[in-house]
Design a protein around this motif. Structure first.
Motif, PDB file in Angstrom:
ATOM      1  N   GLU A  31      29.589  45.574  41.234  1.00 13.36           N
ATOM      2  CA  GLU A  31      29.328  44.435  40.359  1.00 13.36           C
ATOM      3  C   GLU A  31      27.843  44.167  40.177  1.00 13.36           C
ATOM      4  O   GLU A  31      27.393  43.787  39.112  1.00 13.36           O
ATOM      5  CB  GLU A  31      30.017  43.208  40.959  1.00 13.36           C
ATOM      6  N   ASN A  69      40.667  43.427  40.059  1.00 14.48           N
ATOM      7  CA  ASN A  69      39.931  43.863  41.252  1.00 14.48           C
ATOM      8  C   ASN A  69      40.817  43.667  42.471  1.00 14.48           C
ATOM      9  O   ASN A  69      42.020  43.443  42.336  1.00 14.48           O
ATOM     10  CB  ASN A  69      38.599  43.112  41.375  1.00 14.48           C
ATOM     11  N   GLU A  70      40.218  43.728  43.670  1.00 15.61           N
ATOM     12  CA  GLU A  70      41.016  43.619  44.890  1.00 15.61           C
ATOM     13  C   GLU A  70      41.749  42.287  44.989  1.00 15.61           C
ATOM     14  O   GLU A  70      42.721  42.154  45.714  1.00 15.61           O
ATOM     15  CB  GLU A  70      40.139  43.834  46.135  1.00 15.61           C
ATOM     16  N   GLY A  71      41.291  41.277  44.248  1.00 16.05           N
ATOM     17  CA  GLY A  71      41.948  39.971  44.248  1.00 16.05           C
ATOM     18  C   GLY A  71      43.107  39.882  43.271  1.00 16.05           C
ATOM     19  O   GLY A  71      43.783  38.872  43.199  1.00 16.05           O
ATOM     20  N   GLY A  72      43.319  40.931  42.483  1.00 13.26           N
ATOM     21  CA  GLY A  72      44.402  40.928  41.509  1.00 13.26           C
ATOM     22  C   GLY A  72      43.881  40.828  40.094  1.00 13.26           C
ATOM     23  O   GLY A  72      42.741  41.186  39.796  1.00 13.26           O
TER      24      GLY A  72
END
Length: 190
Positions: A31, A69-72
């Motif tokens: 990012e 991303n990894e958070g959905g």
């Protein structure tokens, strides 16, 4: 100028909404690099698809994207606002950053780490969010005696008002947080 063709039913949010070609951010390491690329681009280049060169901003002039991303999945994110906010936060004094860390730790009930910041780093127990809401306000809203006790132990001002003129007691009262009301009024000890 004719309108772009209707999006196909299998339209992917990874495509330009105008030319429907795959959008790829050339940096792959994270990012930070994507933000650097955004920061280095001229304002005009932030507004156009790199493939078809058409304007990608919505009718309010915002660059709205969907993020996975990894958070959905998060839809409708203004990525420019996020980068601008990051840049603003980085420019803030260290004291402000530590205050925001304190608020986050308390929000996630990591009171041991929060106490270390208060005790060892001398972080202001009256640290506040952008609207003047302090940790004590949030403790009152959530009826968190542990959070409120911690902040009061390190000198939080129970009479401090947020930008709307409300105190922690007002928050506790509106949320029927009796345990924190008792703490704030002295009917319960730290």
């Amino acid at each position: 100028m004719p309108l772009p063709p209707r999006r196909p039913d299998n339209y992917s949010t990874d495509n330009c909404g105008i030319c429907l070609e795959k959008l790829v951010i050339p940096v792959t390491t994270g990012e930070t690099e994507a933000r650097q690329e955004y920061d280095n681009a001229s304002p005009r280049n932030r507004e156009i698809c790199p493939l078809c060169r058409q304007n990608t901003l919505n009718s309010e002039g915002r660059l709205i994207v969907d993020v996975v991303n990894e958070g959905g999945f998060s839809g409708g994110i203004d990525i420019g606002d996020i980068f601008d906010r990051d840049r603003w936060e980085e420019a803030q004094p260290e004291e402000w950053k530590k205050g925001q860390a304190l608020l986050s730790l308390c929000q996630f009930a990591d009171f041991e780490e929060a106490e270390e910041l208060l005790r060892d780093e001398g972080v202001d127990p009256n640290a506040a969010y952008d609207d003047g809401t302090t940790g004590l306000h949030m403790a009152a809203l959530n009826n968190s005696v542990e959070w409120a006790s911690l902040l009061l132990k390190y000198g939080a001002n129970k009479d401090q008002l947020n930008d709307s003129g409300e105190s922690a007691f007002d928050y506790a009262n509106s949320a029927s947080s009796q345990d924190v009301i008792d703490l704030l009024t002295g009917h319960r000890s730290l």
